[in-house]
Scaffold this active site. Structure first.
Site, PDB file in Angstrom:
ATOM      1  N   ASP A  85       5.504  -8.668  -1.014  1.00 58.03           N
ATOM      2  CA  ASP A  85       5.949  -7.272  -0.314  1.00 58.03           C
ATOM      3  C   ASP A  85       5.846  -7.026   0.879  1.00 58.03           C
ATOM      4  OD1 ASP A  85       3.273  -7.874  -0.890  1.00 58.03           O
ATOM      5  OD2 ASP A  85       2.878  -5.593  -0.711  1.00 58.03           O
ATOM      6  N   GLU A 143       0.958  -6.428  -2.743  1.00 58.55           N
ATOM      7  CA  GLU A 143      -0.160  -6.788  -2.391  1.00 58.55           C
ATOM      8  C   GLU A 143      -1.008  -5.860  -1.419  1.00 58.55           C
ATOM      9  OE1 GLU A 143      -3.468  -8.368  -0.087  1.00 58.55           O
ATOM     10  OE2 GLU A 143      -1.664  -8.388   0.924  1.00 58.55           O
TER      11      GLU A 143
HETATM   12 NI    NI Z   1      -1.139 -10.445   4.003  1.00 61.70          NI
END
Ligand code: NI
Length: 397
Positions: A85, A143
């Site tokens: 991401d 994340e």
């Molecule tokens: Ni990172």
């Protein structure tokens, strides 16, 4: 049939030959960044790439992509993880392959992580006959947010038949080409707390008729500074920061409520429990002494990243071969969080930093001018490839 290391002798050349392609992949991903939980285009690209090399793919959450490469021989299963991401940052690098998605940028290096893991998958897919066991490539969504992708994946069972896991982060604070690894705690656990103070509003000229939540909040923010300094054993790292304080709308009105929010970072879960308990006591005590009340919401976020000794040993040994022992250092732990920790609550694993700081990477992670130094990517590929193989081929179980 037993496989010898020498059978993999062309691996380094294969990885180096794939470098120009890997740079293209990374720049493509960089051009089309997607925010956490919305990585549809990225996931499609990853899935199609893996399938093209004959790697079976599954998705545990509909947002991740997991590639499964089954070796010709029976064995254990090792997982390798990359996060995919991007961040809500407006890119200001001026690069010709800068983000085309306004307000979204790969400003942490996850484009590099994805390209590295795709390269590992592509190269290893050519060695299927020699591989003993299974390699699982986890391309993890989200994340950068809490709750993030790792928690979802773990709850969906991604680690169930996995025996060990490795992951890396391209790391700007460490000099280019250096591998920084560490057994035990590497990155902090990260929690949030949200306190609402209920007082009694009134006119600013008549404070004695009110219960002033602004004053209570001011006292509480100051008191909270002593949680870490006076209640946590100083040899255990911990941080408590108040990042948000809100109250009132006007200069001459005492409001009826105030809000405080902050973050707690720790390595040892026992320290977290102490801090959580102390925040409750201080908030309640402070409020009571002023005649106010409060609601406290303490939210457990990502646990701390705690590397397994043996898995870290594999990383260190591989690093000595890949970059030379003078380029392997003990990582300085970071109070930043990383949801790789969820995988480590399930199975042994190791997470490490691949340094890339220098002239080509001068800005810190999450900065609008952040860049990665692409020249270190082959080191990342070698690190993950050899760590996985060492785990599978040499594991005595
Ligand atoms: Ni990172």
């Amino acid at each position: 049939m037993t496989t010898e290391w020498s059978d993999f002798r062309d691996l380094d050349q294969q990885i180096e030959a794939a470098f120009p392609w890997m740079v293209e992949v990374r720049r493509h991903l960089h051009q089309y960044p997607e925010l956490s939980h919305r990585e549809t285009r990225t996931a499609k690209y990853i899935r199609e790439s893996l399938e093209q090399w004959g790697i079976q793919t599954v998705s545990y959450t509909g947002k991740d992509v997991v590639g499964i490469l089954k070796g010709a021989q029976e064995g254990e299963t090792v997982a390798l993880r990359a996060d995919i991401d991007a961040l809500p940052v407006e890119e200001k690098t001026g690069l010709h392959y800068a983000s085309t998605n306004q307000g979204v940028m790969h400003a942490c290096g996850h484009d590099g992580h994805t390209a590295i893991l795709l390269c590992v998958a592509r190269v290893l897919s050519k060695y299927r006959d020699l591989i003993k066991g299974t390699i699982r490539f986890i391309f993890q969504h989200a994340e950068e947010v809490v709750p993030g992708g790792a928690k979802e994946l773990v709850e969906a069972g991604v680690m169930e038949d996995v025996d060990g896991i490795f992951g890396l982060h391209l790391w700007q604070p460490v000099e280019k080409g250096i591998v920084a690894a560490k057994k035990g705690p590497l990155m902090a656990g990260s929690d949030g707390f949200f306190i609402t103070i209920h007082g009694k509003g009134g006119h600013g000229s008549m404070p004695h008729d009110t219960i002033d939540p602004v004053v209570v909040a001011a006292h509480l923010v100051s008191q909270l500074q002593s949680v870490v300094s006076r209640f946590v054993d100083p040899v255990y790292p911990a941080v408590l920061s108040v990042g948000k304080i809100m109250a009132g709308d006007s200069y001459n009105i005492i409001p009826d409520r105030a809000e405080i929010a902050g973050t707690v970072r720790y390595f040892d879960p026992k320290v977290r429990d102490q801090i959580e308990e102390r925040i409750h006591r201080m908030a309640e005590g402070t409020c009571t002494s002023f005649g106010a009340t409060c609601d406290i919401n303490y939210v457990h976020g990502d646990p701390s990243v705690i590397n397994d000794d043996k898995m870290n040993q594999i990383v260190m040994e591989v690093a000595e071969k890949v970059v030379g022992s003078d380029r392997v250092i003990e990582a300085v732990p970071s109070m930043g969080g990383e949801d790789f920790s969820y995988y480590l609550t399930q199975k042994p694993g190791a997470y490490f930093f691949l340094g890339m700081g220098g002239e080509n990477a001068r800005y810190p992670h999450h900065h609008p001018q952040f860049t990665i130094d692409e020249s270190v990517m082959p080191i990342g590929v070698k690190m993950l490839t050899y760590s996985a193989l060492q785990f599978l081929q040499l594991e005595v179980s």
